[in-house]
Design an enzyme around this catalytic site. Structure first.
Site, PDB file in Angstrom:
ATOM      1  N   ILE A 189       0.950  -1.260  -0.128  1.00  0.00           N
ATOM      2  CA  ILE A 189       0.007   0.152   0.170  1.00  0.00           C
ATOM      3  C   ILE A 189       0.937   1.314   0.104  1.00  0.00           C
ATOM      4  CG2 ILE A 189      -2.041  -1.082   1.128  1.00  0.00           C
ATOM      5  CD1 ILE A 189      -1.003   0.113   3.760  1.00  0.00           C
ATOM      6  N   GLU A 212       6.211   3.501   4.650  1.00  0.00           N
ATOM      7  CA  GLU A 212       7.543   3.001   3.996  1.00  0.00           C
ATOM      8  C   GLU A 212       7.570   3.487   2.688  1.00  0.00           C
ATOM      9  OE1 GLU A 212       9.943   0.856   5.026  1.00  0.00           O
ATOM     10  OE2 GLU A 212       8.968   0.989   6.991  1.00  0.00           O
ATOM     11  N   HIS A 270      -0.776  -6.552   7.069  1.00  0.00           N
ATOM     12  CA  HIS A 270       0.313  -5.794   8.051  1.00  0.00           C
ATOM     13  C   HIS A 270      -0.378  -5.209   8.761  1.00  0.00           C
ATOM     14  CE1 HIS A 270       3.533  -3.767   9.953  1.00  0.00           C
ATOM     15  NE2 HIS A 270       4.450  -4.911   9.824  1.00  0.00           N
ATOM     16  N   VAL A 304       5.780 -11.287   1.228  1.00  0.00           N
ATOM     17  CA  VAL A 304       6.611 -12.511   1.894  1.00  0.00           C
ATOM     18  C   VAL A 304       5.922 -12.949   2.735  1.00  0.00           C
ATOM     19  CG1 VAL A 304       8.882 -11.320   1.133  1.00  0.00           C
ATOM     20  CG2 VAL A 304       8.212 -11.043   3.465  1.00  0.00           C
ATOM     21  N   HIS A 340       5.951 -12.279  10.421  1.00  0.00           N
ATOM     22  CA  HIS A 340       4.526 -12.358  10.901  1.00  0.00           C
ATOM     23  C   HIS A 340       3.738 -13.534  10.398  1.00  0.00           C
ATOM     24  CE1 HIS A 340       4.415  -8.288  12.344  1.00  0.00           C
ATOM     25  NE2 HIS A 340       4.917  -7.927  11.201  1.00  0.00           N
TER      26      HIS A 340
END
Length: 276
Positions: free
Chosen positions: A88, A92, A147, A206, A210
């Site tokens: 998204i 970052e 995430h 990936v 998590h």
């Protein structure tokens, strides 16, 4: 070496899990290079923690965005495409764009491409790709773990959950590990749906930390453990989005848009620092 045609910088968050990196980040990069052999390919990762871990553990230095662009400048690259593999337009990606803008005057042309989910067309493509890849049966529920972020772009996850339902995938649920929709809201809807089995899968490029711990780990707080404590049989599919052909093709389409934009800029003589 002077690259007169230009170069593509592929920017990823990164992962310390070698097996999933080979199947996802490495493969995305390889397919971009195969599609555009006339461009040199460079890599940058945005996670300082992961880059430090790789360097300490494996003795391999992976540059951040600034380091990679500085190397490209030293290599006399003239035309640059920056393609993120971020999901998204979050924190970052915004930081990456800031670093890219600092090099606006160092190249003849520099274009920044789109993350995975930028347009409604992107969302449509990803929804159908995930449903096609994981295809839960009517008596199953598929829970996807994104995430999540404090950035306003986090709303994409709730929008995707709605879009799955709107397209007839009533048994596909989108959640996040660090934001909304959180697991507590997911479990209420799963109970209401009443599946015989639950499938868990990461909604991340990936299948890294998590996926291995928060999603499928044996700890009591993992999604797997919490669902099993509710009495649901659980199957975990530890497959990063980068392993899906449709997802890689979407990234390639974003690179193609950047290439087309470069060509248009060259023909028109417009300013060289462009964001798609």
């Amino acid at each position: 070496m002077e690259h007169t045609r230009g170069a593509i910088l592929v920017v990823s968050f990164g992962t310390s899990y070698e097996e999933t990196r080979k199947k996802t980040i490495d493969r995305i990069e390889a397919e971009i290079q195969a599609q555009y052999p006339q461009y040199a390919l460079y890599r940058a990762w945005t996670s300082g923690m992961i880059r430090r871990k790789i360097e300490q553990r494996d003795g391999i230095h992976i540059p951040d965005v600034t380091e990679a662009l500085e190397q490209m400048r030293k290599d006399k690259v003239r035309t640059v495409i920056v393609q993120p593999t971020h999901v998204i337009n979050g924190i970052e990606n915004e930081q990456m764009e800031k670093e890219v803008r600092a090099f606006a005057d160092c190249f003849d042309q520099i274009v920044t491409g789109k993350p995975l989910l930028t347009s409604q067309e992107d969302n449509d493509t990803v929804v159908e790709c995930v449903a096609r890849e994981l295809h839960p049966s009517p008596d199953e529920a598929l829970l996807l773990m994104g995430h999540g972020t404090e950035h306003y772009s986090n709303s994409v996850y709730a929008a995707l959950d709605y879009q799955f339902k709107d397209r007839g995938y009533e048994n596909i649920f989108m959640g996040t590990v660090e934001a909304y929709p959180a697991f507590d809201s997911l479990i209420r809807r799963v109970r209401a749906y009443g599946p015989k089995r639950v499938i868990l899968a990461p909604f991340m490029i990936v299948a890294g930390d998590h996926a291995s711990n928060d999603l499928s780990g044996d700890g009591e707080d993992s999604w797997k453990s919490r669902l099993e404590s509710e009495g649901f049989p659980v199957t975990c599919v530890l497959k990063g989005l980068g392993e899906y052909e449709g997802i890689r093709q979407l990234f390639l389409s974003h690179v193609a848009s950047s290439v087309a934009q470069l060509n248009k800029e060259q023909e028109s003589g417009k300013p060289h620092n462009v964001r798609q």
